[in-house]
Motif scaffolding. Structure first.
Motif, PDB file in Angstrom:
ATOM      1  N   HIS A 105       7.696  -5.578   0.050  1.00 20.56           N
ATOM      2  CA  HIS A 105       6.352  -5.197   0.509  1.00 20.56           C
ATOM      3  C   HIS A 105       5.363  -5.105  -0.654  1.00 20.56           C
ATOM      4  O   HIS A 105       4.183  -5.429  -0.499  1.00 20.56           O
ATOM      5  N   ARG A 106       5.834  -4.677  -1.789  1.00 24.23           N
ATOM      6  CA  ARG A 106       4.950  -4.572  -2.950  1.00 24.23           C
ATOM      7  C   ARG A 106       4.467  -5.941  -3.398  1.00 24.23           C
ATOM      8  O   ARG A 106       3.293  -6.113  -3.768  1.00 24.23           O
ATOM      9  N   ASP A 107       5.393  -6.926  -3.352  1.00 27.83           N
ATOM     10  CA  ASP A 107       5.063  -8.259  -3.867  1.00 27.83           C
ATOM     11  C   ASP A 107       4.479  -9.181  -2.807  1.00 27.83           C
ATOM     12  O   ASP A 107       3.874 -10.200  -3.153  1.00 27.83           O
ATOM     13  N   ILE A 131       1.957  -0.329   3.411  1.00 24.62           N
ATOM     14  CA  ILE A 131       0.697   0.409   3.535  1.00 24.62           C
ATOM     15  C   ILE A 131      -0.307  -0.266   2.608  1.00 24.62           C
ATOM     16  O   ILE A 131      -0.127  -0.285   1.375  1.00 24.62           O
ATOM     17  N   THR A 132      -1.298  -0.887   3.207  1.00 26.17           N
ATOM     18  CA  THR A 132      -2.282  -1.647   2.447  1.00 26.17           C
ATOM     19  C   THR A 132      -3.643  -0.969   2.533  1.00 26.17           C
ATOM     20  O   THR A 132      -4.119  -0.654   3.637  1.00 26.17           O
ATOM     21  N   GLY A 133      -4.214  -0.752   1.397  1.00 27.76           N
ATOM     22  CA  GLY A 133      -5.530  -0.129   1.376  1.00 27.76           C
ATOM     23  C   GLY A 133      -6.605  -1.037   1.916  1.00 27.76           C
ATOM     24  O   GLY A 133      -6.398  -2.247   2.107  1.00 27.76           O
ATOM     25  N   LYS A 134      -7.784  -0.474   2.129  1.00 28.28           N
ATOM     26  CA  LYS A 134      -8.874  -1.265   2.685  1.00 28.28           C
ATOM     27  C   LYS A 134      -9.313  -2.354   1.717  1.00 28.28           C
ATOM     28  O   LYS A 134      -9.877  -3.370   2.117  1.00 28.28           O
ATOM     29  N   ASP A 135      -9.034  -2.146   0.424  1.00 25.22           N
ATOM     30  CA  ASP A 135      -9.342  -3.173  -0.573  1.00 25.22           C
ATOM     31  C   ASP A 135      -8.182  -4.121  -0.802  1.00 25.22           C
ATOM     32  O   ASP A 135      -8.217  -4.960  -1.699  1.00 25.22           O
ATOM     33  N   GLY A 136      -7.090  -3.996   0.013  1.00 27.32           N
ATOM     34  CA  GLY A 136      -5.923  -4.867  -0.104  1.00 27.32           C
ATOM     35  C   GLY A 136      -4.900  -4.394  -1.084  1.00 27.32           C
ATOM     36  O   GLY A 136      -3.869  -5.050  -1.305  1.00 27.32           O
ATOM     37  N   ALA A 137      -5.101  -3.260  -1.702  1.00 23.14           N
ATOM     38  CA  ALA A 137      -4.161  -2.755  -2.704  1.00 23.14           C
ATOM     39  C   ALA A 137      -2.910  -2.199  -2.038  1.00 23.14           C
ATOM     40  O   ALA A 137      -2.935  -1.712  -0.915  1.00 23.14           O
TER      41      ALA A 137
END
Length: 495
Positions: free
Chosen positions: A143-145, A171-177
């Motif tokens: 998921h991280r990669d 879990i992906t932030g709104k900025d895609g992080a």
């Protein structure tokens, strides 16, 4: 001889006809029964295929529904974790918000939330989780990669003290992080309970595989098989390529030949149902054996009855042949009698007329027979007639020739297809043979009248007999013990 064979033929023909009819009946009946059994076999296969398709669809629907339900909980947690309004919420309240709508069931494990470093943040099972880091887990690194990994289902294994499969989402932030991972689990007890509710045969197999061919669950359960990669198996390759279908083959785990069915392989987990051909055709096989036994019994009965009737027909045919032979044979000499001779000359006359071939006749009479008979008695006379008949039979060997006792001491020999010269030579052969016997005082000589003609519409068989008879009287008048042939001109005058 020829007519006797012809008379014997109907009996043999009837027996052969009966045998062939019985064979045809047996073959036809066997073909019909065989066709019915094949239809039943195909029906059993079609029924098994439909039942397996329904079973695969039912299991697949149950598994997919539970995974989808659990996945909704994971998504809900992942979406709530990025809401800015929850930043200042207390831990207890946040726990209620995150896991309030989480799916709960005895087979579902607790949902955990890990941050971007792999540290445990929240656990649905407790408000105060113990410190834990899962950054070294495969699902964490995937998921991280990979931001597009979606729902990830792990290989089966131990998870929090129980065998289970781990379900996780990024879990992906709104900025895609990358902000972390939401993790849950589905215990093996779910699959065990699901399969135990099914009524399966001993060799039935149900496998649940991941989209990459890894075995998630299998019944009969074998821990060594769980987690095994079957992606290189020909059957599993088809499952991973085709959405639905079936195939037959040997199992990748055991050497049992089965029919395999799968449905809707677009789901995260694919259900494969396998049933051995032995079980599929078990009922059909018992019916086939029962019907086959009945058919064999009927065939044996029909064959036995046919052979018994055929023997009876042949026996009756031989008896009829014997009676016919007695009816056309002279009892003393063994030659044909006058009635038989009259039948044969009519038949041969028509054939000779149709083929335009000669028909010859020898009229043979014993010389001085009455004197001999009066002198030595009837028994001695009978012996002379038998000897003459033996000489005639020895000279007449063709199947179409007919040698008959014409009456008293007179004999007739009908020679189809024989010219006058050939007939004369045969007559002389008979006369000389009898003459050799006349050296004994218990024998006598014969005189022979010969006639041959190609039949036409102006002539009748009686004309040939009359001509040969006149030639015989001519031989008598010339001193007996000689052969005389009737000239062709005489036959023309007779006609």
């Amino acid at each position: 001889m020829r007519l006797r064979l012809l008379m014997g033929q109907p009996g043999r023909s009837s027996a052969k006809l009966l045998v062939w009819c019985s064979i045809a009946t047996i073959v036809g009946f066997s073909a019909v029964c065989g066709s019915m059994m094949l239809d039943m076999r195909r029906s059993e296969q079609a029924l098994a295929l439909r039942s397996m398709e329904n079973l695969a669809t039912t299991i697949d629907s149950d598994i997919s529904r539970n995974i989808e339900l659990y996945d909704l909980s994971l998504r809900n947690v992942a979406n709530n974790m990025i809401e800015p309004e929850l930043a200042g919420v207390s831990t207890r309240l946040l726990h209620l918000i995150l896991f309030d709508h989480a799916a709960t069931a005895k087979h579902f494990g607790a949902i955990q939330v890990f941050d971007a470093a792999g540290n445990l943040l929240h656990d649905s099972a407790t408000d105060d989780p113990k410190p834990e880091n899962r950054s070294d887990e495969n699902y964490f690194s995937v998921h991280r990669d990979n931001p597009n990994a979606g729902l990830l289902i792990s290989r089966p294994g131990l998870h929090r003290g129980a065998y289970a499969i781990v379900l996780s989402r990024r879990i992906t932030g709104k900025d895609g992080a990358f902000l972390g991972v939401v993790v849950g689990s589905l215990r093996f007890s779910y699959f065990h309970d699901l399969f135990e509710r099914l009524s399966l045969a001993a060799e039935d197999v149900i496998s649940v595989i991941r989209r990459d061919g890894v075995v998630i669950m299998r019944t009969p359960f074998d821990l060594d098989v769980i987690g095994k990669d079957l992606s290189q198996s020909p059957g599993v390759k088809r499952v991973l390529v085709e959405q639905s279908g079936s195939f037959e083959g040997f199992g990748a785990i055991d050497p049992i030949k089965r029919l395999y069915v799968w449905r809707d392989s677009s789901h995260p987990l694919v259900v494969i149902v396998g049933k051995s051909w032995t079980d599929i055709f078990a009922i059909w096989r018992s019916q086939a054996l029962r019907v086959g036994g009945i058919i064999l019994a009927l065939i044996a009965f029909v064959a036995g009855a046919t052979m018994m009737l055929a023997r009876e027909i042949k026996r009756r045919g031989r008896a009829e042949d014997k009676l016919e032979e007695l009816a056309i044979t002279d009892a003393l000499t063994g030659l044909r009698n006058r009635r038989k001779f009259d039948q044969v000359i009519e038949q041969e006359w028509l054939q000779a007329q149709r083929r335009q071939e000669p028909l010859a006749l020898l009229m043979i009479d014993a010389d001085h027979f009455k004197t001999y008979n009066d002198m030595f008695g009837h028994q001695a006379g009978d012996q002379v007639l038998v000897r003459i008949a033996t000489s005639i039979a020895g000279a007449v060997e063709r199947a179409r020739d007919c040698a008959a006792r014409y009456g008293g001491e007179e004999f007739a020999v009908l020679l189809p297809g024989v010219s006058a010269d050939m007939a004369f030579a045969i007559g002389e052969n008979i006369r000389t043979s009898v003459e050799m016997l006349s050296a004994d005082k218990w024998a006598t000589t014969v005189s022979v009248g010969v006639a041959s003609v190609v039949p036409n519409e102006t002539l009748q068989p009686a004309h040939l007999i009359e001509a040969a008879d006149k030639a015989l009287y001519e031989a008598k008048s010339r001193g007996r013990n000689q052969s005389v042939a009737t000239p062709r001109e005489h036959l023309s005058r007779v006609a």
